[in-house]
Design an enzyme around this catalytic site. Structure first.
Site, PDB file in Angstrom:
ATOM      1  N   SER A   1       9.692  17.771 -13.162  1.00 53.09           N
ATOM      2  CA  SER A   1       8.655  18.312 -12.051  1.00 53.09           C
ATOM      3  C   SER A   1       7.450  17.616 -11.776  1.00 53.09           C
ATOM      4  O   SER A   1       6.419  18.337 -11.475  1.00 53.09           O
ATOM      5  CB  SER A   1       8.338  19.969 -12.226  1.00 53.09           C
TER       6      SER A   1
ATOM      7  N   GLY B   1      12.319  12.788 -10.568  1.00 53.36           N
ATOM      8  CA  GLY B   1      13.428  13.237  -9.754  1.00 53.36           C
ATOM      9  C   GLY B   1      13.013  13.482  -8.361  1.00 53.36           C
ATOM     10  O   GLY B   1      12.866  12.697  -7.556  1.00 53.36           O
ATOM     11  N   GLY B   2      13.423  14.910  -8.328  1.00 54.90           N
ATOM     12  CA  GLY B   2      12.825  15.478  -6.823  1.00 54.90           C
ATOM     13  C   GLY B   2      12.017  14.625  -5.854  1.00 54.90           C
ATOM     14  O   GLY B   2      12.302  14.328  -4.718  1.00 54.90           O
TER      15      GLY B   2
ATOM     16  N   LYS C   1      19.500  10.539  -9.186  1.00 52.86           N
ATOM     17  CA  LYS C   1      20.502  11.350  -9.510  1.00 52.86           C
ATOM     18  C   LYS C   1      21.781  11.284  -8.478  1.00 52.86           C
ATOM     19  O   LYS C   1      22.086   9.939  -8.168  1.00 52.86           O
ATOM     20  CB  LYS C   1      20.038  12.721  -9.591  1.00 52.86           C
TER      21      LYS C   1
ATOM     22  N   ASN D   1      14.009   8.580 -10.335  1.00 52.89           N
ATOM     23  CA  ASN D   1      15.763   8.920 -10.511  1.00 52.89           C
ATOM     24  C   ASN D   1      16.336   9.661  -9.451  1.00 52.89           C
ATOM     25  O   ASN D   1      16.338  10.871  -9.431  1.00 52.89           O
ATOM     26  CB  ASN D   1      15.745   9.740 -11.868  1.00 52.89           C
TER      27      ASN D   1
ATOM     28  N   HIS E   1      20.030  10.550 -20.393  1.00 49.65           N
ATOM     29  CA  HIS E   1      19.549  11.574 -19.748  1.00 49.65           C
ATOM     30  C   HIS E   1      19.992  13.038 -20.148  1.00 49.65           C
ATOM     31  O   HIS E   1      21.169  13.033 -20.196  1.00 49.65           O
ATOM     32  CB  HIS E   1      19.577  11.320 -18.156  1.00 49.65           C
TER      33      HIS E   1
ATOM     34  N   GLY F   1      13.842  19.833 -12.825  1.00 51.91           N
ATOM     35  CA  GLY F   1      14.347  20.331 -11.453  1.00 51.91           C
ATOM     36  C   GLY F   1      13.984  21.913 -11.220  1.00 51.91           C
ATOM     37  O   GLY F   1      14.282  22.326 -10.392  1.00 51.91           O
TER      38      GLY F   1
ATOM     39  N   GLU G   1      11.629  14.160 -21.707  1.00 56.46           N
ATOM     40  CA  GLU G   1      11.801  15.187 -20.286  1.00 56.46           C
ATOM     41  C   GLU G   1      12.154  16.413 -20.863  1.00 56.46           C
ATOM     42  O   GLU G   1      13.398  16.598 -21.373  1.00 56.46           O
ATOM     43  CB  GLU G   1      12.883  14.610 -19.460  1.00 56.46           C
TER      44      GLU G   1
ATOM     45  N   GLU H   1      21.079  15.525 -18.506  1.00 63.55           N
ATOM     46  CA  GLU H   1      22.022  15.811 -17.582  1.00 63.55           C
ATOM     47  C   GLU H   1      23.237  15.061 -18.034  1.00 63.55           C
ATOM     48  O   GLU H   1      24.341  15.591 -18.285  1.00 63.55           O
ATOM     49  CB  GLU H   1      21.755  15.571 -16.223  1.00 63.55           C
TER      50      GLU H   1
HETATM   51  P1  13P Z   1      12.451  16.541 -11.542  1.00 65.09           P
HETATM   52  O1  13P Z   1      11.631  15.526 -11.336  1.00 65.09           O
HETATM   53  O2  13P Z   1      13.335  16.682 -10.147  1.00 65.09           O
HETATM   54  O3  13P Z   1      12.253  17.781 -12.254  1.00 65.09           O
HETATM   55  O4  13P Z   1      13.700  15.509 -12.462  1.00 65.09           O
HETATM   56  C1  13P Z   1      13.134  15.026 -13.594  1.00 65.09           C
HETATM   57  C2  13P Z   1      14.142  14.288 -13.979  1.00 65.09           C
HETATM   58  O5  13P Z   1      15.237  14.595 -14.483  1.00 65.09           O
HETATM   59  C3  13P Z   1      14.053  12.761 -13.980  1.00 65.09           C
HETATM   60  O6  13P Z   1      14.782  11.938 -14.781  1.00 65.09           O
END
Ligand code: 13P
Length: 263
Positions: free
Chosen positions: A224, A245-246, A13, A11, A97, A184, A178, A99
């Site tokens: 993470s 994500g990251g 983002k 992802n 999601h 994050g 999640e 967010e």
């Molecule tokens: P991280 O892997 O950066 O924690 O993000 C997870 C996420 O929100 C994937 O959709």
């Protein structure tokens, strides 16, 4: 016992300008396809890059949006419809999601509508759920997941629709668990915590859908996930993959994560 195919999704983002997105997308896709891994891999990119990325996308690699509206068209400023994604040959979309929920006010109910819109249009829907730290600490993990999933399923009338599509082994629905506190933050859930939540989700899927459908729906863990912890998660019985994500932003790290997942 049904063997579900592993899935690893990135992802991105709101990161990457277009040239960088194109470069990294191709690097990841080429790395994955040349490794002939069995894992289904894809990336959820910002809307504005989807057209360019779609032109580079090859079969067996997934390109996803990060959200989708439920209507085919209409006066919905700022939204993108399922048929617009389909038109660009995008494979599917993330939906709900955390967010979107916490920063943009999306509810369980609107998430359900988005889910229905996507699936009715033949897009793969990755429905994201997860609890806040406060919900976890007050013992409301299962209750929160139940509320998020059942409202979305009811709102989308999902039990009544044929979302197995033309691919009997890959349903159009995947769940991503999640935990909000692990996103994050560098603080992932422990494999035990994740397995506990995944097991609760799997039981709920079996309550809602027939045995044959429920057993085919994959449940991914997100929060993470890195190349150095992916194996621990995948060793848990009810974890079928990851939403990353990251660690998906750097092609080298993401390819390492995928290769570790395949071992
Ligand atoms: P991280 O892997 O950066 O924690 O993000 C997870 C996420 O929100 C994937 O959709």
């Amino acid at each position: 016992m049904t063997k579900r195919k592993k899935m690893i999704l990135g992802n991105w983002k709101m990161y990457k300008q277009q040239q960088n997105a194109l470069h990294d997308f191709c690097a990841i896709q080429d790395g994955v396809l040349s490794s002939s891994t069995e894992i289904r891999v894809g990336v959820a990119a910002p809307y504005i890059h989807l057209s360019a990325l779609s032109q580079r996308r090859k079969d067996n690699f997934m390109l996803l949006a990060q959200n989708v509206h439920w209507e085919h068209e209409g006066p919905f400023t700022g939204e993108i419809s399922p048929s617009m994604l389909k038109d660009l040959q995008v494979s599917g979309s993330l939906i709900g999601h955390s967010e979107r929920r916490s920063l943009f006010g999306e509810s369980n109910s609107s998430t359900g509508k988005r889910l229905r819109g996507a699936i009715m249009c033949g897009l793969e829907a990755i429905l994201c759920v997860g609890e806040t730290l406060q919900e976890r600490e007050s013992g409301k993990l299962t209750e929160t997941l139940r509320e998020q999933l059942t409202t979305a399923f009811k709102e989308s009338h999902l039990a009544a629709c044929d979302f197995m599509g033309s691919h009997p082994d890959t349903p159009l629905l995947t769940i991503a668990y999640e935990p909000v506190w692990a996103i994050g933050t560098g603080k992932s859930a422990t494999p035990l915590q994740a397995q506990e939540a995944h097991n609760a989700i799997r039981l709920l899927l079996h309550e809602f859908f027939s045995q044959s459908v429920a057993s085919k729906i994959g449940v991914l863990y997100g929060g993470s996930v890195k190349s150095n912890n992916i194996k621990e998660f995948l060793s848990c019985e009810d974890i079928d993959g990851a939403l990353v994500g990251g660690a998906s932003l750097d092609p080298v790290e993401f390819l390492k994560l995928i290769s570790n997942a395949a071992r």
